[in-house]
Design an enzyme around this catalytic site. Structure first.
Site, PDB file in Angstrom:
ATOM      1  N   TYR A 152      52.539  31.039  23.229  1.00 39.42           N
ATOM      2  CA  TYR A 152      51.903  30.912  24.536  1.00 39.42           C
ATOM      3  C   TYR A 152      51.663  29.435  24.885  1.00 39.42           C
ATOM      4  O   TYR A 152      52.055  28.971  25.967  1.00 39.42           O
ATOM      5  CB  TYR A 152      50.575  31.684  24.517  1.00 39.42           C
ATOM      6  CG  TYR A 152      49.790  31.567  25.795  1.00 39.42           C
ATOM      7  CD1 TYR A 152      50.376  31.819  27.036  1.00 39.42           C
ATOM      8  CD2 TYR A 152      48.438  31.199  25.771  1.00 39.42           C
ATOM      9  CE1 TYR A 152      49.649  31.716  28.202  1.00 39.42           C
ATOM     10  CE2 TYR A 152      47.702  31.106  26.934  1.00 39.42           C
ATOM     11  CZ  TYR A 152      48.315  31.356  28.152  1.00 39.42           C
ATOM     12  OH  TYR A 152      47.601  31.241  29.311  1.00 39.42           O
TER      13      TYR A 152
HETATM   14  P1  NAP Z   1      46.618  39.359  34.211  1.00 40.09           P
HETATM   15  O1  NAP Z   1      45.282  39.861  34.674  1.00 40.09           O
HETATM   16  O2  NAP Z   1      47.123  39.819  32.890  1.00 40.09           O
HETATM   17  O3  NAP Z   1      47.709  39.683  35.340  1.00 40.09           O
HETATM   18  C1  NAP Z   1      49.044  39.349  35.121  1.00 40.09           C
HETATM   19  C2  NAP Z   1      49.820  39.550  36.406  1.00 40.09           C
HETATM   20  O4  NAP Z   1      51.203  39.251  36.160  1.00 40.09           O
HETATM   21  C3  NAP Z   1      49.755  40.974  36.919  1.00 40.09           C
HETATM   22  O5  NAP Z   1      49.758  40.955  38.329  1.00 40.09           O
HETATM   23  C4  NAP Z   1      51.041  41.581  36.390  1.00 40.09           C
HETATM   24  O6  NAP Z   1      51.434  42.661  37.208  1.00 40.09           O
HETATM   25  C5  NAP Z   1      52.001  40.381  36.498  1.00 40.09           C
HETATM   26  N1  NAP Z   1      53.111  40.483  35.568  1.00 40.09           N
HETATM   27  C6  NAP Z   1      53.070  40.565  34.218  1.00 40.09           C
HETATM   28  N2  NAP Z   1      54.298  40.684  33.703  1.00 40.09           N
HETATM   29  C7  NAP Z   1      55.161  40.695  34.763  1.00 40.09           C
HETATM   30  C8  NAP Z   1      56.557  40.823  34.896  1.00 40.09           C
HETATM   31  N3  NAP Z   1      57.374  40.965  33.825  1.00 40.09           N
HETATM   32  N4  NAP Z   1      57.101  40.814  36.142  1.00 40.09           N
HETATM   33  C9  NAP Z   1      56.311  40.690  37.232  1.00 40.09           C
HETATM   34  N5  NAP Z   1      54.974  40.547  37.169  1.00 40.09           N
HETATM   35  C10 NAP Z   1      54.400  40.573  35.944  1.00 40.09           C
HETATM   36  O7  NAP Z   1      46.686  37.751  34.190  1.00 40.09           O
HETATM   37  P2  NAP Z   1      45.548  36.632  34.314  1.00 40.09           P
HETATM   38  O8  NAP Z   1      44.659  36.733  33.127  1.00 40.09           O
HETATM   39  O9  NAP Z   1      44.987  36.633  35.680  1.00 40.09           O
HETATM   40  O10 NAP Z   1      46.445  35.307  34.112  1.00 40.09           O
HETATM   41  C11 NAP Z   1      47.214  34.770  35.172  1.00 40.09           C
HETATM   42  C12 NAP Z   1      47.842  33.450  34.729  1.00 40.09           C
HETATM   43  O11 NAP Z   1      46.818  32.544  34.303  1.00 40.09           O
HETATM   44  C13 NAP Z   1      48.826  33.577  33.566  1.00 40.09           C
HETATM   45  O12 NAP Z   1      49.914  32.705  33.760  1.00 40.09           O
HETATM   46  C14 NAP Z   1      48.003  33.125  32.368  1.00 40.09           C
HETATM   47  O13 NAP Z   1      48.795  32.606  31.327  1.00 40.09           O
HETATM   48  C15 NAP Z   1      47.125  32.060  33.004  1.00 40.09           C
HETATM   49  N6  NAP Z   1      45.883  31.852  32.264  1.00 40.09           N
HETATM   50  C16 NAP Z   1      44.996  32.879  32.118  1.00 40.09           C
HETATM   51  C17 NAP Z   1      43.838  32.664  31.384  1.00 40.09           C
HETATM   52  C18 NAP Z   1      42.822  33.763  31.175  1.00 40.09           C
HETATM   53  O14 NAP Z   1      41.925  33.592  30.324  1.00 40.09           O
HETATM   54  N7  NAP Z   1      42.887  34.873  31.902  1.00 40.09           N
HETATM   55  C19 NAP Z   1      43.582  31.406  30.800  1.00 40.09           C
HETATM   56  C20 NAP Z   1      44.508  30.397  30.977  1.00 40.09           C
HETATM   57  C21 NAP Z   1      45.659  30.618  31.706  1.00 40.09           C
HETATM   58  P3  NAP Z   1      52.227  43.944  36.583  1.00 40.09           P
HETATM   59  O15 NAP Z   1      51.563  44.275  35.287  1.00 40.09           O
HETATM   60  O16 NAP Z   1      52.108  44.989  37.623  1.00 40.09           O
HETATM   61  O17 NAP Z   1      53.618  43.480  36.412  1.00 40.09           O
END
Ligand code: NAP
Length: 244
Positions: A152
């Site tokens: 990651y």
């Molecule tokens: P999340 O709640 O897990 O949501 C992920 C989103 O991506 C969902 O809308 C999902 O929709 C979509 N997705 C996943 N796989 C996909 C695929 N193969 N094709 C199309 N869409 C896909 O994510 P989050 O926690 O908000 O994180 C969002 C971003 O912020 C990510 O890049 C993550 O690395 C970054 N980030 C998050 C955190 C944290 O603590 N949450 C910290 C640092 C960085 P579907 O499942 O319907 O496809």
């Protein structure tokens, strides 16, 4: 003509918070994700609140799915996309010797290859029009060697460099490319981390996980003209974790 934004993973967590905020500002938002139910719910909520929203259902996994989503988004935007938020990402944790090749490919495909080819498709169109904004989602663990974050963290470290490269390639033609680097944030995706999220958050001065809205504020800043002189930057929104 309305400003149009494509937000990958705009149906959950940080991406959905960005979609809601941009829609409140009058931006036509196009959200992409796999789960049709979740996608339709997201755009129905935005429309009910008076916003303009569309959903593209796609499993983003390679160059062709990325290019296809970009083209469908351009069609929905009447021939243009003004803002691209490279947000969809997966973050499986585990030691290097435990990772399979399949997992390696999954992480790098969604976290690196898909943003790469979305930018390849959309940045030249933005540059041709002389204006555009791209915001890439990174992570604080791309900045230091955290055990269990090899796949990651390294995928997002690639995004950190790509942010600078794309700023160099398209910045002189009006396309601003920046990154937001969040710390632990409460989303559907981190729901399964339980206490682990709190423990990670406790390492930072803020001492707590962020809300998706707190991260979205920074993304919206970089996506709109409020940050008109910010190019190639990485904004840490991590409660101070990478400052110490
Ligand atoms: P999340 O709640 O897990 O949501 C992920 C989103 O991506 C969902 O809308 C999902 O929709 C979509 N997705 C996943 N796989 C996909 C695929 N193969 N094709 C199309 N869409 C896909 O994510 P989050 O926690 O908000 O994180 C969002 C971003 O912020 C990510 O890049 C993550 O690395 C970054 N980030 C998050 C955190 C944290 O603590 N949450 C910290 C640092 C960085 P579907 O499942 O319907 O496809």
């Amino acid at each position: 003509m309305a400003t149009t934004a494509l937000i990958t993973g705009g149906t959950s967590g940080i991406g959905r918070a960005v979609a809601n905020k941009l829609a409140e500002l009058g931006v036509h938002v196009v959200v992409a994700g796999r789960d049709v139910k979740r996608g339709e719910k997201t755009i129905a909520e935005i429309r009910r609140a008076g916003g303009q929203a569309d959903f593209i259902s796609s499993d983003l996994r390679d160059a062709s799915s990325a290019r296809e989503v970009a083209r469908r988004a351009v069609d929905l935007g009447n021939g243009k996309i003004d803002i691209l938020i490279n947000n969809a990402g997966i973050y499986p944790f585990g030691l290097t010797h435990e990772a399979s090749e399949d997992l390696f490919d999954k992480v790098y495909s969604l976290n690196v290859k898909v943003p790469y080819f979305l930018v390849a498709e959309l940045a030249p169109l933005m540059a041709k029009r002389g204006k555009g904004a791209i915001v890439n989602l990174s992570t604080m663990v791309a900045d230091y060697g955290a055990s269990g974050m090899s796949l990651y963290g390294s995928s997002k470290a690639a995004i950190n460099l790509l942010t600078k490269v794309w700023a160099a390639e398209y910045g002189s033609r009006g396309v601003r490319v920046n990154a937001v680097s969040p710390g632990p944030t409460r989303t559907e995706g981190t729901g399964s981390m339980g206490e682990g999220l709190e423990r990670l958050a406790a390492e930072a001065p803020a001492g707590r996980p962020a809300t998706a809205d707190e991260i979205a504020e920074a993304i919206v800043f970089l996506a709109t003209d409020r940050s008109s002189f910010v190019q190639g930057a990485k904004l840490a929104v991590d409660g101070g974790r990478t400052a110490i």
